[in-house]
Scaffold this active site. Sequence first.
Site, PDB file in Angstrom:
ATOM      1  N   GLU B  60       0.812  -1.221   0.000  1.00 27.63           N
ATOM      2  CA  GLU B  60       0.000   0.000   0.000  1.00 27.63           C
ATOM      3  C   GLU B  60       0.846   1.272   0.000  1.00 27.63           C
ATOM      4  O   GLU B  60       0.462   2.275  -0.600  1.00 27.63           O
ATOM      5  CB  GLU B  60      -0.978   0.006   1.183  1.00 27.63           C
ATOM      6  CG  GLU B  60      -2.227  -0.855   0.955  1.00 27.63           C
ATOM      7  CD  GLU B  60      -2.020  -2.326   1.242  1.00 27.63           C
ATOM      8  OE1 GLU B  60      -0.946  -2.687   1.763  1.00 27.63           O
ATOM      9  OE2 GLU B  60      -2.931  -3.130   0.944  1.00 27.63           O
ATOM     10  N   HIS B 129     -11.780  -5.163   8.577  1.00 31.41           N
ATOM     11  CA  HIS B 129     -12.222  -4.950   7.199  1.00 31.41           C
ATOM     12  C   HIS B 129     -13.581  -4.257   7.162  1.00 31.41           C
ATOM     13  O   HIS B 129     -14.336  -4.414   6.204  1.00 31.41           O
ATOM     14  CB  HIS B 129     -12.322  -6.279   6.439  1.00 31.41           C
ATOM     15  CG  HIS B 129     -10.999  -6.892   6.115  1.00 31.41           C
ATOM     16  ND1 HIS B 129     -10.172  -7.432   7.070  1.00 31.41           N
ATOM     17  CD2 HIS B 129     -10.334  -7.045   4.942  1.00 31.41           C
ATOM     18  CE1 HIS B 129      -9.071  -7.898   6.497  1.00 31.41           C
ATOM     19  NE2 HIS B 129      -9.145  -7.677   5.214  1.00 31.41           N
TER      20      HIS B 129
END
Lengths: 340, 324
Positions: B60, B129
């Site tokens: 990321e 999540h």
Amino acid sequence: MTSLSESPAAPAPPAPSADVRLRLYRSMVEMRAFEKRAYDLFLQGLVKGTSHLGLGQEAVAAGFGVALRPEDYTFCTYRGHNHTLARGVPMAPVMAELMGRQLGLMAGKGGSMHLTSIPHRMMGSYAIVGAHLTIANGAAWSSKLRGAPEVTVCFFGDGTTNIGAFHEALNLAAVWQLPIVFVCENNRWMEYTPISSVTAVAHPAAGRAPAYGLDPILIDGNDADATFAAAASALERARAGGGPSLIEAETYRHGGHSRADPGKYRPDDEVAAWLARDPIPTYRARLVAAGVDEGALVRVEEAAQEAVDEATEQAMASPPPDLALVHRDVFSDGGATWRR
Amino acid sequence: MAEMTYRDAVAYGIAQEMARDPSVVFLGEDIGSAGGVFKATVGLQERFGKGRVVDTPISEQAILGAAMGAAMTGLRPIAEIMFSDFFAVCWDIVANEIAKARYMTNGQVALPLVIRSGNGGGARFGAQHSQSVENWAMAIPGLKVVAPSTPSDVVGLLAAAVRDPDPVLFFEQKSLYATKGDVPDGELVDELGKAAVVRHGPAATVVALAAMVPRALAAADELAREGIEVTVIDLRSLVPLDVTTVATSVAATGHLVTVEENPRLCGWGAEVASIVAEENLFDLDGPIVRVTTPHVPLPAADALEDAALPNVARIVEGVRRSLA
């Protein structure tokens, strides 16, 4: 350029032309004069905050600075005064930025650790260890997508090799075959801790290169001929579509990590040995031995001193920044307005 | 006019911008050949090629760093962070680098980039999540923050974000991907920082964002059955924040209820509430009420997650509390 098993200084690279050598010398002398003045200004309380000097590490910045083309991009760290000057950024706005004056390169909004001059393709000095390797990749990716013959050079310290962003960036650069040269300035000490005591391999950058399919490249970072040769070779490779390089340049900072640090934690004999390998007097001696007119070198030294004196005067004469700048340029409309 | 899902609107909106401007590029994990883990980017790589729609490693920081460097040098990247929870592993690039570059360089750098991310709960994915993190982004000077609630807003706000000269964090609410709505034909370009009044009523002002908008509308339906007609505002954007639309409505209704997925402390509703309290106190006829997720990580089990997220009953109760 040497393999890891050899002594860094062993095979002498082919000597650059006399003109290049004089440019390398001039560049290093200017950096040295600038950094010494910056240090003096700290002591006088005229440079505030923190600052990380590149004294002793000039040969790395100079070798690459001379080898770069104007269209190439530089990314560097908070120890970035040398790299900024190496791109041709004038001394006065750099000095004024250190002093927090209106004339400053960013009018005082960035400070020593964030020197940036987009017109010189000096794309920024970054103060979070490792982050800028990923950003430098973006510039190189952009060059590749645009089909532009530009190369990105990204400088960082030895401590960077142990942070995740280093590994993310090296892998992506290799997978995408980006036109980028990563240059690790291994000055043996992170801040106060030797890199060797916290790193699993002997050469923190070169030793990791094979993990990304790259050649391990270890050079004498105190030899401007060597840094120039390595730079020229890696830049040519990148420009020809050969992908990234990772170069580890062994060097030493003459002072502490930052201005508040006298660097007393380093063994005296280590410091003495590296001071004896100071990149500037050793290079001067080499040029004189090669038949360069000493008068020409003295003129370079005097001119550098005059340039620093003039930059200091201009910076001191500049007022503090306009206070309205606090609220400017958070957004591209020039302001800081977050509500409608 | 075509009906499409929120999910399909994402690819439709990206395609609109990529077809228009060759400097728009798109990168992220599994976005290309796989079409995205939420199938929100299907077909883009086939249409625009592997040069402009690029699959990345699970890195990321490298994704967002590449987007920033590309934006500094002439491109207009769209980057995907698959789940907004993953911002935690690349927040340095967002908060220290992207957000501050323009300011620190005294305006030398512009970063026309968009970071899209799947945000929010309702999918039973558990605490790593499912977070709603738009309030993290809102707290950083230099970022614009957008969260659409309908397919047409996805298209229009995404176009506005791509064309904006500043970095925009674009939060797509995962629980909305399957929802449907009409998207007008032709080029659709909206405006950042403009809230939408999606229902009119004199009794109270209910301000919501993203997945909380349909819940606020459902609550408004329920209240209407009792004769309580409320205004519902879809904020759509946190930065810029459309204070004018909120304040104008509160001046008319005298009551403010915010509905947010963020956990209680420093959710975006706290900022809206503080602005109204500071600037519009004498327009208020009752307490400001914030309906939020409690200050807990989101649990995974459907029964637990449903109990944690704001629901219609809690919104109705919140309005009643303000009116009481």
